[in-house]
Motif scaffolding. Structure first.
Motif, PDB file in Angstrom:
ATOM      1  N   GLU A   1       0.358  -1.440  -0.072  1.00  8.87           N
ATOM      2  CA  GLU A   1       0.274   0.055   0.057  1.00  8.87           C
ATOM      3  C   GLU A   1       0.904   0.678   0.505  1.00  8.87           C
ATOM      4  O   GLU A   1       0.487   2.260  -0.626  1.00  8.87           O
ATOM      5  CB  GLU A   1      -1.645   0.514   1.535  1.00  8.87           C
ATOM      6  CG  GLU A   1      -2.172   1.396   1.198  1.00  8.87           C
ATOM      7  CD  GLU A   1      -2.890   0.985   2.868  1.00  8.87           C
ATOM      8  OE1 GLU A   1      -3.276   2.568   2.392  1.00  8.87           O
ATOM      9  OE2 GLU A   1      -2.465   0.447   3.473  1.00  8.87           O
ATOM     10  N   PRO A   2       1.816   1.166   1.003  1.00  8.39           N
ATOM     11  CA  PRO A   2       2.912   3.002   1.101  1.00  8.39           C
ATOM     12  C   PRO A   2       2.804   3.055  -0.418  1.00  8.39           C
ATOM     13  O   PRO A   2       3.249   4.576  -0.882  1.00  8.39           O
ATOM     14  CB  PRO A   2       4.123   2.343   1.650  1.00  8.39           C
ATOM     15  CG  PRO A   2       3.531   1.633   2.634  1.00  8.39           C
ATOM     16  CD  PRO A   2       2.339   0.780   1.662  1.00  8.39           C
TER      17      PRO A   2
ATOM     18  N   GLN B   1       1.537   2.201  -3.630  1.00  6.82           N
ATOM     19  CA  GLN B   1       0.381   2.506  -4.328  1.00  6.82           C
ATOM     20  C   GLN B   1      -0.003   4.017  -3.945  1.00  6.82           C
ATOM     21  O   GLN B   1      -0.319   4.995  -4.807  1.00  6.82           O
ATOM     22  CB  GLN B   1      -0.320   1.134  -4.506  1.00  6.82           C
ATOM     23  CG  GLN B   1       0.094   0.220  -4.407  1.00  6.82           C
ATOM     24  CD  GLN B   1      -0.734  -0.736  -5.380  1.00  6.82           C
ATOM     25  OE1 GLN B   1      -1.759  -1.397  -5.882  1.00  6.82           O
ATOM     26  NE2 GLN B   1      -1.024  -1.789  -4.143  1.00  6.82           N
ATOM     27  N   ALA B   2      -0.174   4.013  -1.784  1.00  9.22           N
ATOM     28  CA  ALA B   2      -0.697   4.960  -1.425  1.00  9.22           C
ATOM     29  C   ALA B   2       0.301   6.735  -2.024  1.00  9.22           C
ATOM     30  O   ALA B   2      -0.165   7.644  -2.538  1.00  9.22           O
ATOM     31  CB  ALA B   2      -0.739   5.216  -0.191  1.00  9.22           C
TER      32      ALA B   2
ATOM     33  N   GLY C   1      -4.772   1.973  -0.577  1.00 10.97           N
ATOM     34  CA  GLY C   1      -3.829   3.276  -1.175  1.00 10.97           C
ATOM     35  C   GLY C   1      -4.944   4.694  -1.313  1.00 10.97           C
ATOM     36  O   GLY C   1      -4.418   5.565  -1.264  1.00 10.97           O
TER      37      GLY C   1
ATOM     38  N   ALA D   1       1.881   8.791   2.220  1.00  9.79           N
ATOM     39  CA  ALA D   1       3.072   8.255   2.145  1.00  9.79           C
ATOM     40  C   ALA D   1       3.282   7.684   3.049  1.00  9.79           C
ATOM     41  O   ALA D   1       4.177   6.197   3.924  1.00  9.79           O
ATOM     42  CB  ALA D   1       3.676   8.097   0.788  1.00  9.79           C
TER      43      ALA D   1
ATOM     44  N   ARG E   1       1.555   6.404   5.884  1.00  8.25           N
ATOM     45  CA  ARG E   1       1.620   3.952   5.246  1.00  8.25           C
ATOM     46  C   ARG E   1       2.640   3.274   5.774  1.00  8.25           C
ATOM     47  O   ARG E   1       2.567   1.848   5.911  1.00  8.25           O
ATOM     48  CB  ARG E   1       0.365   4.376   4.074  1.00  8.25           C
ATOM     49  CG  ARG E   1      -0.828   4.010   4.337  1.00  8.25           C
ATOM     50  CD  ARG E   1      -0.852   3.540   5.641  1.00  8.25           C
ATOM     51  NE  ARG E   1      -2.720   4.298   5.081  1.00  8.25           N
ATOM     52  CZ  ARG E   1      -4.139   2.985   5.950  1.00  8.25           C
ATOM     53  NH1 ARG E   1      -3.729   3.252   7.184  1.00  8.25           N
ATOM     54  NH2 ARG E   1      -5.063   3.084   5.811  1.00  8.25           N
TER      55      ARG E   1
END
Length: 301
Positions: free
Chosen positions: A106-107, A109-110, A172, A255, A258
């Protein structure tokens, strides 16, 4: 002096791990949708009480809603519902630790969603720290796969991996939408803006999922009501964790929050070993250490 968003994020990660562990337990008595719904349905009253306490006890005025807020909040709420459903489903495909690990792309993608949707940019050191953490996630993903190119490719592009990566991507989107919703409010401070956003979102999510289950699986609603003791704990842990995430993401870029939130995986491994009695191998431990390295790099970069 440590910035406030850091301890708030660590506390949110711990509570999120606790909520996931409780949801995994509920999967034995509830379906995927029911186990996902309790996070929102039982959390909504707590979120409302939290806002009421800030207003009536803390003396803070409540922000006025606007259309950008409503749009971002609904987008984030829908994304979180479907990401949660995918994550709960993952628990039936792999063990608790690895199922959670897949969603921890996720980070990255975020960060991409934050760049595209909000124009947020990251420092080179932050990008490196995030990449180290994601490498750790990838190690965990293939830790139980024979070490040859064919098997590794099969693992990375397996159904489990793709669902996990999709879950991380949708989480994200949800995180970026929540930050946008909270920042669109003209509130007295980040805590009130985050609390108001949380109450609105959980209310929408509760209504959405309740209507969904009425039309598709009414029997699941009865199961959710009968499991109120365990479900209430999921809701409480979920809404307290969400309050932490929303506050941290109002204070700092998604970002960063996460990426630090990857520390949840350390809590997850502890739960996997000591609570669920699941065995962890060396590559999974190495992956966990890389994630910790990325987190420390993020904090001190």
């Amino acid at each position: 002096m440590m910035e406030l968003w850091i301890p708030i994020t660590i506390a949110a990660a711990f509570l999120q791990n606790l909520r996931s562990a409780l949801q995994r337990h509920l999967r034995s008595s509830l379906g995927t949708r029911g186990a996902s719904f309790v996070r929102f349905g039982y959390g909504f009253p707590v979120a409302v009480l939290y806002v009421a306490a800030l207003h009536f006890v803390g003396g803070y005025f409540l922000p006025q809603m606007n259309w950008p807020f409503v749009g971002w909040a609904i987008l984030g709420g829908l994304a979180q519902i479907y990401a949660t459903i995918m994550l709960v489903y993952l628990f039936s495909l792999r063990n608790f630790a690895v199922g959670t690990a897949y969603s921890k792309t996720e980070p990255v993608q975020a960060a991409l969603f934050g760049l595209v949707l909000l124009g947020e940019r990251l420092q080179p050191g932050t990008v490196l720290a995030i990449i180290i953490g994601v490498i750790g996630v990838m190690l965990i993903s293939v830790a139980r796969t024979p070490l040859n190119a064919r098997s590794l490719l099969a693992a990375l592009f397996s159904r489990t991996a793709l669902i996990g990566i999709a879950s991380g991507g949708v989480f994200g989107i949800s995180a970026v939408a929540y930050r946008s919703a909270s920042l669109s409010l003209d509130g007295p401070n980040a805590v009130v803006q985050a609390a108001f956003t949380l109450a609105f979102v959980t209310g929408f999510q509760t209504l959405y999922m309740l209507v969904w289950m009425v039309f598709t699986d009414r029997a699941e609603i009865g199961k959710v009501i009968r499991s109120w003791r365990s479900s209430a704990l999921v809701g409480l842990a979920g809404v307290l964790g969400s309050a932490g995430w929303f506050t941290a993401m109002t204070l700092q870029q998604v970002a960063y929050v996460r990426a630090l939130g990857q520390i949840e995986l350390v809590f997850t491994f502890a739960a996997s070993v000591f609570l669920f009695k699941e065995r962890i191998n060396r590559l999974e431990v190495l992956g966990c250490l890389l994630i910790l390295t990325g987190i420390l790099g993020l904090i001190f970069v």
